[in-house]
Design a protein around this motif. Structure first.
Motif, PDB file in Angstrom:
ATOM      1  N   ARG A  37       8.604  -8.413  -8.838  1.00 37.02           N
ATOM      2  CA  ARG A  37       9.005  -7.222  -8.087  1.00 37.02           C
ATOM      3  C   ARG A  37       7.980  -6.118  -8.359  1.00 37.02           C
ATOM      4  NH1 ARG A  37      13.650  -4.975  -9.794  1.00 37.02           N
ATOM      5  NH2 ARG A  37      13.451  -5.998 -11.812  1.00 37.02           N
ATOM      6  N   VAL A  38       7.364  -5.640  -7.312  1.00 42.92           N
ATOM      7  CA  VAL A  38       6.301  -4.639  -7.400  1.00 42.92           C
ATOM      8  C   VAL A  38       6.748  -3.370  -6.668  1.00 42.92           C
ATOM      9  CG1 VAL A  38       3.889  -4.109  -6.859  1.00 42.92           C
ATOM     10  CG2 VAL A  38       4.553  -6.453  -7.464  1.00 42.92           C
ATOM     11  N   VAL A  39       6.554  -2.237  -7.297  1.00 46.82           N
ATOM     12  CA  VAL A  39       6.808  -0.939  -6.667  1.00 46.82           C
ATOM     13  C   VAL A  39       5.482  -0.202  -6.585  1.00 46.82           C
ATOM     14  CG1 VAL A  39       7.945   1.304  -6.876  1.00 46.82           C
ATOM     15  CG2 VAL A  39       9.193  -0.785  -7.474  1.00 46.82           C
ATOM     16  N   ALA A  40       5.168   0.329  -5.412  1.00 50.53           N
ATOM     17  CA  ALA A  40       3.881   0.993  -5.213  1.00 50.53           C
ATOM     18  C   ALA A  40       4.048   2.277  -4.424  1.00 50.53           C
ATOM     19  CB  ALA A  40       2.906   0.058  -4.483  1.00 50.53           C
ATOM     20  N   ALA A  41       3.063   3.144  -4.542  1.00 51.21           N
ATOM     21  CA  ALA A  41       3.055   4.418  -3.820  1.00 51.21           C
ATOM     22  C   ALA A  41       2.379   4.256  -2.474  1.00 51.21           C
ATOM     23  CB  ALA A  41       2.327   5.479  -4.638  1.00 51.21           C
ATOM     24  N   ASP A  42       2.789   5.079  -1.518  1.00 58.48           N
ATOM     25  CA  ASP A  42       2.223   5.030  -0.173  1.00 58.48           C
ATOM     26  C   ASP A  42       1.101   6.055  -0.039  1.00 58.48           C
ATOM     27  OD1 ASP A  42       1.704   4.595   2.471  1.00 58.48           O
ATOM     28  OD2 ASP A  42       3.761   4.905   3.161  1.00 58.48           O
ATOM     29  N   TYR A  43      -0.084   5.576   0.290  1.00 53.58           N
ATOM     30  CA  TYR A  43      -1.239   6.458   0.456  1.00 53.58           C
ATOM     31  C   TYR A  43      -1.470   6.825   1.926  1.00 53.58           C
ATOM     32  CZ  TYR A  43      -2.551   5.530  -4.386  1.00 53.58           C
ATOM     33  OH  TYR A  43      -2.552   5.444  -5.764  1.00 53.58           O
ATOM     34  N   GLY A  44      -0.699   6.255   2.818  1.00 50.36           N
ATOM     35  CA  GLY A  44      -0.875   6.549   4.233  1.00 50.36           C
ATOM     36  C   GLY A  44      -0.255   7.883   4.615  1.00 50.36           C
ATOM     37  N   ASP A  45      -0.675   8.393   5.767  1.00 49.07           N
ATOM     38  CA  ASP A  45      -0.125   9.659   6.254  1.00 49.07           C
ATOM     39  C   ASP A  45       0.742   9.456   7.493  1.00 49.07           C
ATOM     40  OD1 ASP A  45      -2.421   8.944   7.719  1.00 49.07           O
ATOM     41  OD2 ASP A  45      -2.691  10.997   8.422  1.00 49.07           O
ATOM     42  N   ASN A  46       0.930   8.195   7.899  1.00 52.12           N
ATOM     43  CA  ASN A  46       1.808   7.889   9.026  1.00 52.12           C
ATOM     44  C   ASN A  46       2.183   6.406   8.934  1.00 52.12           C
ATOM     45  OD1 ASN A  46      -0.125   6.198  10.678  1.00 52.12           O
ATOM     46  ND2 ASN A  46      -1.295   8.111  10.609  1.00 52.12           N
ATOM     47  N   PRO A  47       3.207   5.978   9.675  1.00 53.70           N
ATOM     48  CA  PRO A  47       3.652   4.577   9.576  1.00 53.70           C
ATOM     49  C   PRO A  47       2.557   3.565   9.904  1.00 53.70           C
ATOM     50  CG  PRO A  47       5.313   5.907  10.675  1.00 53.70           C
ATOM     51  CD  PRO A  47       4.103   6.775  10.541  1.00 53.70           C
ATOM     52  N   GLN A  48       1.612   3.947  10.751  1.00 50.96           N
ATOM     53  CA  GLN A  48       0.567   3.007  11.162  1.00 50.96           C
ATOM     54  C   GLN A  48      -0.404   2.665  10.029  1.00 50.96           C
ATOM     55  OE1 GLN A  48       1.624   5.636  13.302  1.00 50.96           O
ATOM     56  NE2 GLN A  48       2.901   3.982  14.152  1.00 50.96           N
TER      57      GLN A  48
END
Length: 430
Positions: A37-48
């Motif tokens: 199980r891996v938890v990571a941060a989102d570096y994107g600025d939109n869903p795409q």
């Protein structure tokens, strides 16, 4: 311990270690399937462009090469990922691997595997030495640097030219010498009708970073020369008083008060042409270019014009002691493979945390955006968060919750900083 600065001079030693071959692909889990199980941060600025796609592809490739091991990845925004992991740990359901902003509190509690328990020698030796050092608690490395970045002052060239701050020839770079020049430029922008002359995002998303940038430029920081907390120092108080009185108090920070302005919202406003100046990291480069914004990047000047260190940031990966040491180690070796490091840093315009990645970017051979070299050059003398302190995660959260209100009209920086500092010192006895 003296103040920790990033110095790349030590990285050569890491490369001199004899590399050993990575363990081959194959079944790690024996007859019983293991789920990481891996938890990571989102570096994107939109869903795409969410980081979910990157992790999904990485997990699929790893599963193909390692039968018997499944990888489940949950990606959360930076405003919530640290808190999510803390909740999971508190509930006794820690993830196997977490990619978040701080590691030392978990290491101090004995919840993490060490780097040498997880990684091949080749992977471990490739980390930039100062970043690897920042991942240590009592000289043992637990935090694995995932990516790095430095911060610069971005400015909208057209807005500043129209306001008379810089020439309209488009050829003269701007380098403000001190905070008085920032204030003067902000006033000209306001007179020219710019919606937000200087954005100061002190909302929950990354208030601790915006605060540190200004503290360093004001001659202070979260710690002193001996690495003891100095959050309530005189320099830091003066810094927040400048923000309160000269920027916020004079209506130069826009319609959204700093305590309610998140980093990405400020970036979005910059790409819409509504912000004259703001502090930004490398991902803003691509976002602004895609919207056709002509911008410049310079070092944030200090209060009095003297030199000061820029802020450097490393985000961290760690593996919790859930009984899946070999499987977690194999996945992390895959994560830090050169091609995967390059794929991620190029996707989000970030700086690599590995020596091989640094040299490839410096030489311009990894396909990264040329503008990133400006940030790369700031990396050697950057100063990091005090991530080696087990209390840092809590202190960072305290800053996120309280610092924004201190710079509002009528705010009391000295009292807020003293409150945060008292809690920090209590959590980190010397």
């Amino acid at each position: 311990m003296k103040r920790r600065y990033l110095s790349l001079a030590a990285t050569g030693a890491a490369l001199c270690l004899t590399a050993v071959a990575l363990t081959g692909c194959g079944t790690l889990a024996g007859n019983n399937e293991v789920t990481l199980r891996v938890v990571a941060a989102d570096y994107g600025d939109n869903p795409q462009n969410s980081s979910t796609g990157y992790w999904k592809d990485l997990a699929a490739a790893f599963e193909k090469d390692h039968p018997g091991v499944k990888v489940e990845v949950s990606v959360y925004s930076w405003s919530e990922v640290d808190a999510k992991v803390a909740e999971m740990v508190k509930a006794g359901k820690a993830p196997d691997i977490a990619q978040i902003g701080a590691y030392a509190d978990y290491a101090a509690a004995g919840k993490l595997y060490t780097a040498d328990e997880l990684l091949s020698v080749q992977t471990e030796a490739d980390f930039l030495a100062p970043l690897a050092d920042a991942g240590k608690v009592k000289r043992i490395q637990y935090g694995l640097p995932f990516v790095a970045s430095t911060r610069l002052l971005f400015y909208n060239e057209k807005l500043l030219a129209d306001a008379g701050v810089i020439p309209k020839d488009g050829k003269t770079p701007w380098q403000p010498k001190n905070w008085a020049e920032l204030e003067a430029a902000s006033k000209k922008l306001r007179t020219a009708g710019v919606k937000t002359p200087f954005a100061v995002p002190l909302g929950r998303e990354e208030a601790q970073a915006e605060t540190m940038m200004w503290m360093l430029a004001g001659g202070g920081g979260y710690t002193d020369n001996e690495e003891a907390y100095a959050i309530d120092s005189a320099d830091n108080i003066k810094t927040l008083e400048f923000l309160r009185d000269k920027l916020v108090g004079q209506g130069l920070t826009g319609p959204v008060e700093p305590s309610k302005l998140d980093r990405q919202a400020a970036f979005d406003a910059f790409t819409r042409g509504e912000v004259g100046m703001l502090n930004g990291h490398p991902t803003l480069v691509k976002q602004a270019e895609e919207k056709g914004v002509e911008f410049g990047m310079v070092a944030l000047p200090s209060a009095d014009g003297t030199e000061h260190p820029a802020m450097g940031v490393a985000d961290w990966v760690m593996a919790f002691k859930n009984g899946h040491r070999k499987e977690s180690g194999a996945f992390l070796d895959t994560l830090f493979d050169a091609k995967n490091v390059t794929a991620f840093t190029n996707k989000y315009d970030l700086l690599p945390a590995t020596t091989s990645g640094y040299r490839a970017m410096e030489a311009g051979t990894n396909g990264s955006a040329p503008e990133l070299k400006t940030f790369l050059l700031a990396l050697p003398n950057s100063r990091l968060y005090p991530v080696g302190k087990k209390s840092w995660a809590g202190v960072s959260e305290d800053v996120k919750q309280k610092i924004g209100k201190s710079v509002q009209p009528g705010g009391r920086p000295a009292e807020v900083l003293e409150e945060i500092a008292t809690g920090a010192r209590a959590a980190e006895p010397r």
